[in-house]
Design a protein around this motif. Structure first.
Motif, PDB file in Angstrom:
ATOM      1  N   VAL A  66       0.960  -1.317   0.032  1.00  0.00           N
ATOM      2  CA  VAL A  66      -0.120  -0.073  -0.088  1.00  0.00           C
ATOM      3  C   VAL A  66       0.952   1.169  -0.111  1.00  0.00           C
ATOM      4  N   SER A  67       1.843   1.338   0.939  1.00  0.00           N
ATOM      5  CA  SER A  67       2.795   2.304   1.085  1.00  0.00           C
ATOM      6  C   SER A  67       3.692   2.651  -0.520  1.00  0.00           C
ATOM      7  N   LEU A  68       4.128   1.532  -1.024  1.00  0.00           N
ATOM      8  CA  LEU A  68       4.676   1.857  -2.086  1.00  0.00           C
ATOM      9  C   LEU A  68       3.737   2.389  -3.180  1.00  0.00           C
ATOM     10  N   GLN A  69       2.678   1.598  -3.325  1.00  0.00           N
ATOM     11  CA  GLN A  69       1.448   2.341  -4.354  1.00  0.00           C
ATOM     12  C   GLN A  69       1.088   3.686  -4.068  1.00  0.00           C
ATOM     13  N   SER A  84      10.419  -2.002  -8.062  1.00  0.00           N
ATOM     14  CA  SER A  84      11.685  -2.723  -8.549  1.00  0.00           C
ATOM     15  C   SER A  84      13.070  -1.881  -8.311  1.00  0.00           C
ATOM     16  N   ARG A  85      12.751  -0.815  -8.625  1.00  0.00           N
ATOM     17  CA  ARG A  85      14.020   0.383  -8.432  1.00  0.00           C
ATOM     18  C   ARG A  85      14.497   0.229  -7.024  1.00  0.00           C
ATOM     19  N   LEU A  86      13.499   0.506  -6.145  1.00  0.00           N
ATOM     20  CA  LEU A  86      13.665   0.357  -4.506  1.00  0.00           C
ATOM     21  C   LEU A  86      14.541  -0.660  -4.137  1.00  0.00           C
ATOM     22  N   ARG A  87      13.979  -1.865  -4.682  1.00  0.00           N
ATOM     23  CA  ARG A  87      14.914  -3.182  -4.459  1.00  0.00           C
ATOM     24  C   ARG A  87      16.146  -3.205  -4.884  1.00  0.00           C
ATOM     25  N   ARG A  91      16.797   0.267  -1.114  1.00  0.00           N
ATOM     26  CA  ARG A  91      16.346   1.188  -0.519  1.00  0.00           C
ATOM     27  C   ARG A  91      15.081   0.828   0.032  1.00  0.00           C
ATOM     28  N   ILE A  92      14.715  -0.297  -0.369  1.00  0.00           N
ATOM     29  CA  ILE A  92      13.141  -0.918   0.101  1.00  0.00           C
ATOM     30  C   ILE A  92      13.330  -1.075   1.762  1.00  0.00           C
ATOM     31  N   GLU A  93      14.489  -1.441   2.158  1.00  0.00           N
ATOM     32  CA  GLU A  93      14.697  -1.580   3.782  1.00  0.00           C
ATOM     33  C   GLU A  93      14.550  -0.381   4.289  1.00  0.00           C
ATOM     34  N   GLY A  94      14.962   0.702   3.933  1.00  0.00           N
ATOM     35  CA  GLY A  94      14.596   2.193   4.440  1.00  0.00           C
ATOM     36  C   GLY A  94      13.184   2.487   4.485  1.00  0.00           C
ATOM     37  N   VAL A  95      12.444   1.953   3.446  1.00  0.00           N
ATOM     38  CA  VAL A  95      10.891   2.196   3.145  1.00  0.00           C
ATOM     39  C   VAL A  95      10.465   1.486   4.432  1.00  0.00           C
ATOM     40  N   LYS A  96      10.798   0.171   4.677  1.00  0.00           N
ATOM     41  CA  LYS A  96      10.320  -0.650   5.594  1.00  0.00           C
ATOM     42  C   LYS A  96      10.494   0.000   7.052  1.00  0.00           C
ATOM     43  N   ARG A  97      11.771   0.401   7.400  1.00  0.00           N
ATOM     44  CA  ARG A  97      12.028   0.875   8.525  1.00  0.00           C
ATOM     45  C   ARG A  97      11.185   2.325   9.012  1.00  0.00           C
ATOM     46  N   GLN A  98      10.867   3.136   7.879  1.00  0.00           N
ATOM     47  CA  GLN A  98      10.146   4.315   7.961  1.00  0.00           C
ATOM     48  C   GLN A  98       8.632   3.930   8.510  1.00  0.00           C
ATOM     49  N   LEU A  99       8.234   2.828   7.758  1.00  0.00           N
ATOM     50  CA  LEU A  99       6.988   2.355   8.076  1.00  0.00           C
ATOM     51  C   LEU A  99       6.884   1.831   9.653  1.00  0.00           C
TER      52      LEU A  99
END
Length: 181
Positions: A66-69, A84-87, A91-99
């Motif tokens: 949901v956040s990525l969308q 795909s770009r985040l992975r 940087r996908i781990e940074g998004v998870k940490r922020q969530l």
């Protein structure tokens, strides 16, 4: 923070160097000015990480999707391409940490107890917890400073006393030996 600021300016069509020239700053000066806020950000992140760990919080795949969308929609990018770009960039781990930090902050806010200022004997304000209302099983407790809470709590704050403020201005600090300087 400086890199984020640069990206922000450039994403809005601005020129970072032109900003520096117009503000009369160097990158080194900007970084130096950002250090206190950066330190505060790191401390806040460490606290939120500790709360998330202590409370066993986690980010589900559905929450991440949901956040990525939402992020992809803001950037007007295809959600799959964005993910795909985040992975690929890690940087996908940074998004998870922020969530996860957001969930921890929400938990703290949900269980916060407002405080109101009271006067010490020497006239310095201090914070004391307001009476607590019964709560359902809450394992995390937090306090919110009166000035940052709600208008109701802020309205309870006593008005400053002019005489006390004037007395503080005219009183000289004492030296360790008790003599005036």
């Amino acid at each position: 923070m400086a890199e984020d600021f640069k990206r922000s300016i450039e994403s809005q069509g601005g020129d970072f160097q032109a900003y520096l020239d117009a503000s009369g700053m160097t990158v080194a000066q900007m970084v130096e000015d950002m250090k206190p806020q950066a330190a505060a950000n790191v401390k806040a992140s460490l606290v939120l990480d500790a709360v998330a760990k202590a409370e066993g919080l986690a980010v589900s795949d559905a929450e991440l999707d949901v956040s990525l969308q939402e992020m992809a929609a803001v950037g007007r990018v295809d959600p799959k391409v964005f993910e795909s770009r985040l992975r690929q960039s890690g940087r996908i781990e940074g998004v998870k940490r922020q969530l996860l930090r957001g969930k921890a902050a929400d938990l703290i806010v949900a269980h916060a107890v407002a405080t109101k200022p009271v006067e010490k004997s020497v006239g310095e304000p201090t914070e004391v917890a307001a009476p607590k209302a019964p709560r359902k099983k809450a394992s995390t407790k937090a306090t919110v400073a009166a000035g940052e809470a709600t208008e109701d709590v802020a309205a309870e704050k006593p008005a400053p006393k002019p005489a006390r403020a004037a007395a503080k201005k005219t009183t000289k600090p004492e030296t360790p030996t008790g003599e005036e300087t």
